[in-house]
Structures are given as C-alpha cells and as structure tokens.
Design an enzyme around this catalytic site. Sequence first.
Site, short mmCIF file in Angstrom:
data_model
loop_
_atom_site.label_atom_id
_atom_site.label_comp_id
_atom_site.label_asym_id
_atom_site.label_seq_id
_atom_site.Cartn_x
_atom_site.Cartn_y
_atom_site.Cartn_z
N SER A 93 -13.09 31.76 -1.21
CA SER A 93 -11.90 31.28 -0.49
C SER A 93 -11.73 31.90 0.89
O SER A 93 -11.01 31.35 1.71
CB SER A 93 -10.65 31.55 -1.33
OG SER A 93 -10.60 32.91 -1.68
N ASP A 99 -0.74 34.93 0.68
CA ASP A 99 -0.34 34.60 -0.70
C ASP A 99 -0.68 35.71 -1.69
O ASP A 99 -0.69 35.49 -2.89
CB ASP A 99 -1.00 33.28 -1.13
CG ASP A 99 -2.53 33.37 -1.08
OD1 ASP A 99 -3.06 34.48 -0.84
OD2 ASP A 99 -3.18 32.34 -1.29
N HIS A 137 -5.06 36.09 0.06
CA HIS A 137 -5.67 35.63 1.31
C HIS A 137 -4.85 36.00 2.54
O HIS A 137 -3.64 36.22 2.43
CB HIS A 137 -5.87 34.12 1.24
CG HIS A 137 -6.56 33.68 -0.02
ND1 HIS A 137 -5.89 33.16 -1.09
CD2 HIS A 137 -7.86 33.73 -0.35
CE1 HIS A 137 -6.75 32.90 -2.07
NE2 HIS A 137 -7.96 33.24 -1.64
#
Length: 362
Positions: free
Chosen positions: A30, A328, A331
């Site tokens: 991610s 979050d 990230h």
Amino acid sequence: MVPNTLSLLFLLASLASACEFPAIINFGDSNSDTGGYAAAFGALPPPYGETYFGSPVGRYSDGRLIIDFIAERLKLPYLSAYLNSMGTNFSCGVNFASSGSSVLPPTMINFNPISLNIQFLQFLEFKSKSTLISKQGGFFKDLMPKQDYFSRALYTIDIGQNDIAHAYVLNMTQVEIKLFIPSILDRLSMTIKDIYGEGGRFFWIHNTAPLGCLPYLLDRIPPTQDQMDKTGCSNPVNEVAQYFNSRLNETVVQLRRDLPSATFTYVDIYSVKYKLISQATQYGFEHPLQACCGRGGGKYNYDRFGRCFENVKGLRSCSDPSARISFDGIHFTDAANRWIFERISGGAFSDPSTSLINACQQ
Ligand SMILES: *[C@@H]1O[C@H](CO)[C@@H](O)[C@H](O)[C@H]1NC(C)=O
Ligand SMILES: *[C@@H]1O[C@H](CO)[C@@H](O)[C@H](O)[C@H]1NC(C)=O
Ligand SMILES: *[C@@H]1O[C@H](CO)[C@@H](O)[C@H](O)[C@H]1NC(C)=O
C-alpha cells in the site's frame, strides 16, 4: 568545427546528468499502490484522496504517495495499476503494487493473495501481452510501453512491511521474527534477479519504515514505558525494522556483485520517516503518533476494529491533514509523503548518493 565540438560536449554532458527514464515499473504494497487493490477488491471510501484528488483514487492516503512524487519528478504521468482494466494508459509504466501484500506468499491472516511472486507473474504477462499488442498495431499499441522501455525503465520496489506486521499479528516473538527475516529477503532477491532476467537494469529500492512509530503497530504491540523512545515509538519494533533494513542492505550489496551491469539505489526511508516523526513540530507537523482518520481518540486515534477504510460508525477525519503525518494509522498523508520525497530525491538518504534523476548511473 568548434561549435560542433561544443554542441557534442553539451550533448554528452546532458546525457551524463539525467537518465531520462521513459517509464517506471513498480512493485510493492500500500505504500505505493495507486489502485491495484481497489481494482481487484473494491474501491476505497472517502476521505481517501480528498486533499489532492478530490475523491478516492485507490491510494491509501488523502493524496499522493511517494511513487506519485517520483513520477512527477521524472516528468512521467502517475502510474496506473496493472489490474485497472478501464481506459488505462500504460505507455509510461505500470504499477503491480497491491495493498496488504507481502514478499512471501500469503498466510492465513493475510487477506491479499497478490504477493510479490504474483506481482512478478503479472509483470511477465504484462511484458508478453504488451509486446504482442505493439506488434499487432492499431489503437491499443499507443497505450503500451515501447519494447526497449523494459530495459530503460526505473524499477521501483517498496515491500516487506506486511511480512513483518503479519508476523506480529501471528504472535511471533522478536527472536522468531528476526529468524524469519532472511527468508523474506531471499525471496525478494530472487524476484529482483528474475526482473533482471527480463531486461530490468535500474533499481530503486526503499527500505522499510520505523514500524514502531506507526499507530497500528503501537496499538497492536503496545510498548511498555521502558520500551518507548522519547517520541513514544516502540524500541523493540523499530529494532526489528532496522534488522530487516540491515539485511536488505546486505541483500542489495550482494545483488550489485551478482549483477554488475545493473544499478541499485538503496533508499533509507526509515531514517527520513523517523526524522519526520521524532521532530514533527520542528517541521510543521503535529500529533505524529495519531491517525488523522480514525475513531476512538486516545493516544493513537486508532481502532483496529474500525479503521478509516472500513465502513463503520464513529470514524472521523482530522480538520487539517496537511499538518499530520499518519493519515489512517498505517499510511502517510500527502503532506508527509511530499516531505519525505523532497528529502530522498536528491540522494541524501541513498546508497550510493545519486539523485532520483541520475539513478541509472553506477
Ligand atoms: C498515453 O499517455 C502518454 C503519456 O502521458 C500520452 O503521450 C499519450 O498520448 C497517451 N495515449 C493515449 C492514446 O491517450
Ligand atoms: C495472538 O495472541 C492473542 C492474545 O493472546 C490471541 O487473542 C490471538 O488469537 C493470537 N493470534 C494468533 C494468530 O494465534
Ligand atoms: C550497506 O552495507 C555496506 C557494506 O556492509 C556498507 O558499507 C553501507 O554503509 C551500508 N549502507 C547502509 C545504507 O546501511
């Protein structure tokens, strides 16, 4: 004769100063996923993407990722995900990264099957199909990279964080995780050799973040008072991340020996992120250990049963993500990613210390 000699010299000087990468080919999780996970498993909800793109665009951030800033600097368009089948233009590169993915094949607790070996298989498929489509000509030819781009592209890699995080979720001890790390790096090294076998020559490799400073792992493995550094990060978890990074560095040193005609830039993302988190105020950021989007408040504003990307009650986003580091809990924000990129792009955190635009030079 003099003007010609001069212009030849200028030409040589310009060739020597910039690599002119025509494409970027990215592998990862991610940290560099520009829509691969979303294309396969469903879109992200708001407020992802809101700061910069105005709506969610498959990136786990309120805006851009480091890979987006890399593309901007190389004057290339943002990378599209390989799995994005709708109106996608791959002429300047492709992104195989997928959120949650690990180097090693998934275990029971890993929800994403697109680990690095699958990303490599997708790359093989991409390479052979794009070759075929280019040969056939017609409309789709212009959406494909040119064949020589596979040996001229910059191959960027940022993966390994989930292998370590999953080991913690599986309740492995510090010692067990350290014993397991070499097998992660052996697999990573094999994949890089496979990419080399397909023509890849220029590699830009990020090491892993100070995982002990990320809200989701602080929540998962809360440090005791004497395991915390001055900022509140977990020393044992950071020690594991640093161990991974030292083995990654050794792996890259060995790859340089094994593949002398390739170029490897090892980028110390750990140190840049640690600097940002531990000196947040100095750099204009606040609450370095707190998620901007989350629920529950508290030290980390992170609830593993109600994460920003899950459709649950009580989630809230902070009012000013540009002053935050963690978006979050896992990230980074657009603002933090920009800050990090500005520090790594010139080579100050790289080994060798070549800048991004010169990363083709040995
Ligand atoms: C694909 O993207 C490239 C680079 O941005 C652009 O030059 C080209 O026109 C695009 N091709 C099509 C068919 O849209
Ligand atoms: C890890 O330990 C916790 C707490 O003891 C337990 O609830 C959980 O089921 C364990 N996880 C695994 C994968 O064994
Ligand atoms: C990587 O390892 C080499 C050889 O041991 C060492 O000289 C170099 O400083 C290390 N680089 C980093 C970034 O740790």
